[in-house]
Design an enzyme around this catalytic site. Structure first.
Site, PDB file in Angstrom:
ATOM      1  N   LYS A 174      36.578  30.588  34.120  1.00 49.47           N
ATOM      2  CA  LYS A 174      36.984  31.261  35.387  1.00 49.47           C
ATOM      3  C   LYS A 174      37.425  29.971  36.313  1.00 49.47           C
ATOM      4  O   LYS A 174      36.629  29.423  36.595  1.00 49.47           O
ATOM      5  CB  LYS A 174      35.999  31.605  35.944  1.00 49.47           C
ATOM      6  CG  LYS A 174      37.296  32.877  37.004  1.00 49.47           C
ATOM      7  CD  LYS A 174      36.581  34.501  37.580  1.00 49.47           C
ATOM      8  CE  LYS A 174      36.486  34.802  38.620  1.00 49.47           C
ATOM      9  NZ  LYS A 174      36.751  35.931  39.560  1.00 49.47           N
ATOM     10  N   SER A 212      39.167  40.603  39.559  1.00 50.90           N
ATOM     11  CA  SER A 212      39.783  39.050  40.156  1.00 50.90           C
ATOM     12  C   SER A 212      39.527  38.485  38.513  1.00 50.90           C
ATOM     13  O   SER A 212      40.514  37.181  37.958  1.00 50.90           O
ATOM     14  CB  SER A 212      38.816  37.793  40.969  1.00 50.90           C
ATOM     15  OG  SER A 212      37.526  38.166  40.692  1.00 50.90           O
ATOM     16  N   SER A 222      34.829  42.632  39.696  1.00 46.66           N
ATOM     17  CA  SER A 222      35.839  41.209  38.811  1.00 46.66           C
ATOM     18  C   SER A 222      35.318  41.072  37.110  1.00 46.66           C
ATOM     19  O   SER A 222      36.228  40.117  37.450  1.00 46.66           O
ATOM     20  CB  SER A 222      35.728  40.518  39.528  1.00 46.66           C
ATOM     21  OG  SER A 222      36.768  40.388  40.822  1.00 46.66           O
TER      22      SER A 222
END
Lengths: 487, 496
Positions: free
Chosen positions: B85, B165, B189
């Site tokens: 990420k 997210s 997330s």
């Protein structure tokens, strides 16, 4: 309650000055409060900056135990409460030398609570000033506005260095008391080894809160004079600011609570250009740090290592060496001076030692602009000089000249005495000869003396001393002279 | 040397399967990486990766193969290719947090979690897309554009969001462009995008993984975790990510167990709580049915199902949407144009700040900075921030009380399946409701796992969430493993 002499005489009566001080003291530590970067003063700009200090993404603060220890040590030295649990908060504001956009500080739960400082006033009286709190916080970097016509430079070496903010109660009533407070605080910090107290280098900075009121009235609105960097300026700023406030109120105005700056060049305080936006620091607990919890045993261990502090040392000097409270106070002001004195006094006449240190040595040091640690005359050397007085090798008067020579050349007293032939004449034959000679040359005065004019003894002493180059042992000279004059 | 398996089968492996194949020399780490790099190239339309690092991937894979050839000590993820990420700082590789303000920023340091992964032998494929500064539930707030979910509704080709997210992580893993990915979870997330894409994601207990080197959103809530295609893969990967880090004062000094050993399949006698407050008004019948099904599976496996109460649940969303923005407003103050990232010149320092931040931050980030600044302001602090902190303590206490009676809590992961861009994405409050089942876990600092448990009528995956006691990730893996085998979720997005 103020003493009469500290009140300001206004047109409408007498005004009392109310003072509270906030001192930012840079903690002596190898590394910064929350990063491993070095804290050495005077390094090249931005050479002592870690990624944490520069607030790079994802960087996290980790508390430096040494800084916590120093804060606890200081709290103990101020006889203050140590809070076993304290909390770090973020104080949020934007400025170019504050990389994270917030300063890590302590707001509602500081590490040290209430304490006291005892002030020693020049007239020998004592005053007690309350300490409200001491908390740990990070210093900001430095903005340099004078390096380029249109740009500001940022030096982050100072960013993240640990500061102790020491806040006093509004207990002071004159500029003189504020000065005594700063001197005493600095002395305690230096004794503790927690801050070097150097105001010129900015390792100790002072904000002064000033307000005035008529005696017995409630507290007036205060103004804060920021970042005053010497004790003398603190005094000047207070004198100016208090009068300014009295004039405003007596002219029918009101004091606006604001931050002011002291301009030493003009000798006045002026409002810091108020930003359009009032600061709202939006304090909240720093989620990157857990509450700081201290082990009471660790606090006890620190307490056990505290040095003897100025107040205790002063009391001991009075009882152990028989010094006056004032003389003891002069000697304990700086730890190094007190240590020097004790080394001189050891095994010698303590009062004589005190006189030599506080008058001759301090006098010469002041004249030379030197600090005691740079003294060309070591405690051992001064002791050697005092020994020469004690064993009648030289007189006290000659000793002053010898001391001046020692200060100048760094040579030991004995060597100077030998080289300059200053050894006291204790040979009665030589003294008798000199007396006989003077008496023969001044037969008229001898007659007058014998006729009852005792005061002429001084004349004969002076003459004989002169003839022996000042080296005659004064007691012996007196004894022999009196005997011979008596016939 | 040519692999015994075609590339499509290499990308379809689990971590466990890949480790096995590598150990048996059925294929090399380089071949495994190459297969993934090819898949990444093929599916660029999903916009899952922000930066691909093929050279790095091949070099790391080669080094792994060499370690294996020399018989050196091998890590727990030896040769396993991962997506990272873009919130994790990676040494010399652009790290943006999905934001324009950090575009081009190459950190000179490596986050602790990714460093741990590389230490364990993992191979980096690239950096994956995400909502800007991890603020979002759709991945639509990324400066680098939205990410597409590889799943489609039956008979409908509308592009769906992967959730957020960690949307890039979820899409990359679901579309077989990585064996697994790192995610971070501040309010859901990891778990919400895992549920939206039919994969497993676990948010460990706060303090289990170091936050050092992860771009901060809300420091008291942020936690890194793995996203993978099986419960066991998550267990393997978390073991490599977790651990105490002296550089993060909030990381906890507890030994990291071998999580894979928790996967015993035995939940007999385990008490499973069903919180009645999670039964929302107007909850879809599908979600309710799945939830009941999950309870039924566990009951059948020998667990005891108990209804429990978490009375302050209804305050969780407002509490979260005060605390998270408050911390974010402070954490994001460092993006000021002075030292790194974007700088838009201005007439004065303040002007430069304003222009840089106005241009550098997207709408959702600006909204949350404004909310956070407001709730911390003088005069509002007590009414908002302080009250939220008190509620947070009450929510945590709800769980403490519940865990006296049960060992694990079962809830749906999300109130719906994945949605399309434009569907309920315009109203921020509607968007925030996506986190309704997940934020409580962050507020209480507990571990939570989402396990794919079935498909809805439109053929989209749905997940079930398990919530455990602090530092009891093992129970989550154990129960998650049982849910996984009971559900026997084998569906794959078409074409991947």
């Amino acid at each position: 309650m103020s003493e009469e002499k500290n009140l300001i005489e206004g047109r409408t009566g007498k005004w009392e000055i109310i003072l509270g001080l906030e001192v930012h003291a840079q903690v002596i530590s190898e590394a910064k409060l929350f990063s491993g970067a070095s804290t050495t003063f005077g390094a090249d700009p931005n050479s002592q900056v870690s990624l944490v200090d520069a607030a790079f993404p994802g960087m996290l603060p980790v508390i430096n135990k040494r800084c916590v220890e120093q804060a606890v040590r200081t709290g103990l030295g101020l006889k203050a409460e140590i809070n076993l649990k304290s909390v770090f908060d973020r104080k949020n504001y934007f400025y170019a030398d504050l990389p994270a956009g917030y300063q890590i500080s302590q707001y509602t739960q500081p590490i040290v609570g209430k304490g006291t400082i005892t002030l020693d006033m020049p007239d020998g009286s004592k005053r007690h000033v309350g300490i409200t709190r001491l908390h740990l916080e990070q210093d900001a970097g430095k903005s340099l506005h004078d390096q380029h016509p249109t740009k500001s430079y940022i030096d982050l070496n100072r960013s993240g260095i640990a500061l102790m903010e020491i806040v006093s109660e509004p207990d002071m009533r004159s500029a003189e008391e504020a000065a005594a407070y700063l001197k005493k605080l600095r002395s305690i910090l230096r004794y503790l080894g927690t801050c070097d107290g150097n105001m010129e280098e900015g390792s100790m900075r002072c904000d002064v809160n000033v307000s005035v009121r008529k005696l017995g009235d409630p507290l007036g609105t205060r103004c804060e004079i920021k970042n005053v960097n010497s004790i003398r300026y603190v005094q000047q700023a207070i004198e100016y600011e208090a009068r300014r406030q009295v004039e405003i109120i007596e002219d029918g105005g009101t004091i606006r609570q604001e931050t002011r700056l002291y301009d030493p060049g003009k000798g006045e305080t002026r409002s810091m250009r108020s930003k359009e936006h009032a600061h709202d620091y939006r304090y909240f607990p720093d989620p990157d740090l857990l509450p700081l919890v201290l082990d009471p045993n660790w606090v006890s261990e620190i307490k056990a290592t505290l040095p003897e502090l100025p107040d205790e040392k002063r009391a001991r000097f009075v009882s152990q060496y028989g010094l006056s409270d004032y003389d003891a106070g002069v000697l304990v002001g700086e730890k190094e001076t007190a240590e020097y004195y004790e080394a001189v006094a050891k095994g010698r006449d303590a009062k004589l030692a005190a006189n030599w240190v506080s008058s001759e040595l301090f006098g010469q040091l002041n004249k030379a602009g030197k600090w005691i640690t740079d003294s060309p005359v070591s405690a051992e050397a001064l002791g050697g000089l005092i020994d020469l007085i004690a064993d009648n090798t030289i007189s006290g008067r000659i000793a002053k000249d010898v001391f001046a020579a020692m200060f100048e050349t760094g040579k030991p007293a004995k060597q100077i005495v030998e080289e300059k032939g200053l050894r006291q004449v204790t040979d009665t034959g030589a003294i008798d000869a000199a007396i006989d000679d003077i008496m023969a040359k001044n037969a008229d005065k001898v007659a007058e003396y014998r006729g009852g004019k005792d005061k002429l003894l001084g004349f004969f002493v002076g003459q004989v001393m002169k003839a022996t180059g000042g080296k005659a042992n004064p007691a012996l000279l007196n004894e022999r002279l009196k005997a011979k004059l008596a016939g | 040397m040519s692999s015994a398996l075609p590339p499509s089968e290499l990308t379809g492996l689990t971590i466990a399967g890949a480790l096995d194949g590598l150990a048996k020399r059925e294929f090399s780490a380089v071949e495994l990486a190459q297969a993934h790099l090819k898949a990444m190239e093929k599916h660029r339309d999903l916009n899952a990766y922000v930066v691909e690092t093929p050279d790095k991937a091949l070099a790391m894979a080669k080094a792994s193969d060499e370690r294996r050839a020399k018989g050196e000590a091998l890590g727990a993820l030896e040769g396993v290719p991962l997506a990272i990420k873009d919130l994790f700082c990676t040494d010399g590789v652009q790290t943006t947090a999905g934001s324009h303000i950090l575009e081009g920023f190459k950190p000179p340091y490596e986050s602790t979690v990714t460093a741990n992964l590389w230490q364990a032998g993992a191979v980096m494929l690239g950096k994956v897309n995400m909502d800007e500064f991890a603020m979002g539930s759709s991945n639509l707030t990324s400066h680098f554009g939205g990410v597409t979910n590889p799943w489609r509704r039956k008979g409908d080709n509308k592009r769906l969001v992967p959730g957020g997210s960690s949307g890039g992580s979820a899409s990359a893993v679901a579309a077989r462009m990585a064996l697994a990915a790192t995610g971070t979870d501040t309010g859901g997330s990891i778990r919400q995008p895992a549920a939206f894409t039919g994969i497993v994601g676990i948010k460990p207990t706060y303090g289990r993984c170091s936050r050092w080197g992860i771009v901060a959103f809300a420091s008291s809530l942020d936690q890194a975790g793995p996203m993978a295609r099986s419960v066991k893969d998550c267990a393997i990967m978390l073991g490599a990510m977790a651990g105490h880090d002296p550089k993060d004062s909030t990381s906890v000094d507890l030994p990291v167990p071998d999580y894979t050993r928790a996967l015993t399949g035995d939940v007999r006698g385990l008490r499973v709580g069903i919180p009645k407050e999670y039964r929302l008004d107007g909850m879809s019948a599908e979600i309710e049915k799945l939830w009941a099904q999950g309870a039924e599976w566990l009951k059948k496996a020998g667990a005891e199902i108990k209804e429990i109460s978490l009375p302050h649940t209804k305050y969780a969303l407002p509490t979260y949407y005060i605390i998270a923005p408050a911390e974010a407003s402070s954490n994001l103050a460092r993006y000021d144009g002075v030292r790194f990232g974007l700088r838009v010149p201005g007439e004065s320092l303040d002007d430069m700040y304003e222009k840089t931040r106005a241009e550098g931050f997207g709408k959702e980030v600006r909204r949350r900075i404004m909310i956070g600044t407001y709730v911390l302001s003088a005069g509002y602090y007590d009414a908002y921030y302080l009250k939220a902190q008190k509620l947070r303590a009450l929510i945590a206490r709800d769980f403490e009380t519940a865990f006296r009676d049960v060992d694990v809590i079962l809830t749906p992961s999300t109130p719906s399946a994945a949605f399309a861009e434009g569907e309920n994405t315009d109203d921020p409050v509607q968007m925030y409701l996506n986190d309704v089942f997940t934020v409580t876990v962050n507020l209480a600092g507990l571990p939570g796992i989402s396990v794919p448990a079935g498909l809805n009528a439109e053929g989209l995956p749905l997940g079930l969430q398990l919530i455990g006691r602090a530092f009891d990730e093992e129970t989550l893996f154990r129960v998650g493993g049982v849910l996984e085998s009971s559900a026997s979720f084998t569906a794959k997005p078409a074409g991947y």
